[in-house]
Design an enzyme around this catalytic site. Structure first.
Site, PDB file in Angstrom:
ATOM      1  N   GLU A  79     -14.593   7.500 -22.895  1.00 57.09           N
ATOM      2  CA  GLU A  79     -15.801   6.745 -22.567  1.00 57.09           C
ATOM      3  C   GLU A  79     -15.630   5.856 -21.340  1.00 57.09           C
ATOM      4  O   GLU A  79     -16.587   5.634 -20.595  1.00 57.09           O
ATOM      5  CB  GLU A  79     -16.216   5.880 -23.770  1.00 57.09           C
ATOM      6  CG  GLU A  79     -16.708   6.653 -24.973  1.00 57.09           C
ATOM      7  CD  GLU A  79     -18.045   7.338 -24.732  1.00 57.09           C
ATOM      8  OE1 GLU A  79     -18.842   6.831 -23.921  1.00 57.09           O
ATOM      9  OE2 GLU A  79     -18.293   8.392 -25.351  1.00 57.09           O
ATOM     10  N   GLU A  88     -21.394   0.814 -16.796  1.00 59.98           N
ATOM     11  CA  GLU A  88     -21.994   2.046 -16.310  1.00 59.98           C
ATOM     12  C   GLU A  88     -22.576   1.819 -14.912  1.00 59.98           C
ATOM     13  O   GLU A  88     -23.343   0.875 -14.687  1.00 59.98           O
ATOM     14  CB  GLU A  88     -23.089   2.457 -17.289  1.00 59.98           C
ATOM     15  CG  GLU A  88     -23.714   3.793 -17.036  1.00 59.98           C
ATOM     16  CD  GLU A  88     -24.739   4.144 -18.105  1.00 59.98           C
ATOM     17  OE1 GLU A  88     -25.397   5.177 -17.950  1.00 59.98           O
ATOM     18  OE2 GLU A  88     -24.863   3.382 -19.089  1.00 59.98           O
ATOM     19  N   ASN A 125     -28.057  -2.617 -30.213  1.00 59.45           N
ATOM     20  CA  ASN A 125     -26.608  -2.652 -30.386  1.00 59.45           C
ATOM     21  C   ASN A 125     -26.015  -3.949 -29.860  1.00 59.45           C
ATOM     22  O   ASN A 125     -25.091  -4.511 -30.462  1.00 59.45           O
ATOM     23  CB  ASN A 125     -25.969  -1.448 -29.679  1.00 59.45           C
ATOM     24  CG  ASN A 125     -26.081  -0.176 -30.498  1.00 59.45           C
ATOM     25  OD1 ASN A 125     -26.000  -0.197 -31.717  1.00 59.45           O
ATOM     26  ND2 ASN A 125     -26.290   0.938 -29.820  1.00 59.45           N
TER      27      ASN A 125
END
Length: 205
Positions: A79, A88, A125
């Site tokens: 990841e 990201e 989240n």
């Protein structure tokens, strides 16, 4: 795994050392050399700066056996590009309006894009992780991209999805689905998993 992102190189060096017994099972050791063997694109100095918070997060999430540690490290390696990418690089616009991620407000896609070694994504989240860990992640989502918090976030995500139980029965595909939502990059994840198992079991032998 993102194609590129923010490179982080390090917090202060923290104390290292073997783990104690936990929950009646022998805990898996992890050293700088082992971490570099699993993730060879990490330099020893960066690995050393990450090891303390990584170990603390794994203890907190009860990732304390060879099977669990190998699966956890494999998923994080994939990841985060071997713990090199902590945010990201993509804008996050692809997540805009994703109600399944809790992104209900304008700008949520960019604000709650993937961060940390497990690439936590989505307002829901961030809110849940922050509540569980006592961190203001919904208000300050950038905190998830700091190693001291990011490893704990990864541990929280792992434990909240009951992934230790899947690791215990060697259901690595199930672990991947819980993290990825599918099996994207499975071959690469399995490569890291096999490597981590070899590294950890060789040390334990």
């Amino acid at each position: 795994m993102p194609g590129s992102g923010v490179l982080l190189g390090g917090a202060a060096l923290v104390g290292l050392g073997a783990w104690a017994m936990r929950g009646g099972a022998a805990a898996a050791p992890l050293t700088v050399d082992q971490l570099c063997a699993v993730m060879p694109r990490l330099t020893p100095s960066v690995a050393a700066s990450y090891l303390g918070p990584l170990l603390a997060a794994m203890r907190e999430a009860e990732v304390t056996t060879v099977a669990r540690v190998a699966a956890f490290l494999a998923q994080l390696a994939h990841e985060s590009g071997e713990l090199r990418y902590w945010e990201e690089l993509a804008t996050g616009d692809a997540y805009e309006g994703r109600k399944d991620l809790g992104n209900t407000q304008p700008g949520d896609g960019r604000r709650y894009k993937g961060r940390g070694p497990i690439q936590l994504t989505g307002r829901a989240n961030y809110r849940a992780a922050g509540a569980a860990l006592g961190l203001p992640l919904e208000d300050k989502p950038e905190l998830a991209a700091l190693p001291a918090h990011g490893f704990r976030v990864a541990g929280w995500y792992w434990q909240s999805r009951h992934l230790n139980a899947l690791a215990d029965v060697a259901d690595f595909v199930g672990v991947t689905r819980a993290i990825n939502g599918g099996t994207n990059g499975l071959d690469n994840r399995v490569m890291y998993f096999d490597r981590a198992q070899r590294v950890l079991k060789t040390e334990a032998a």
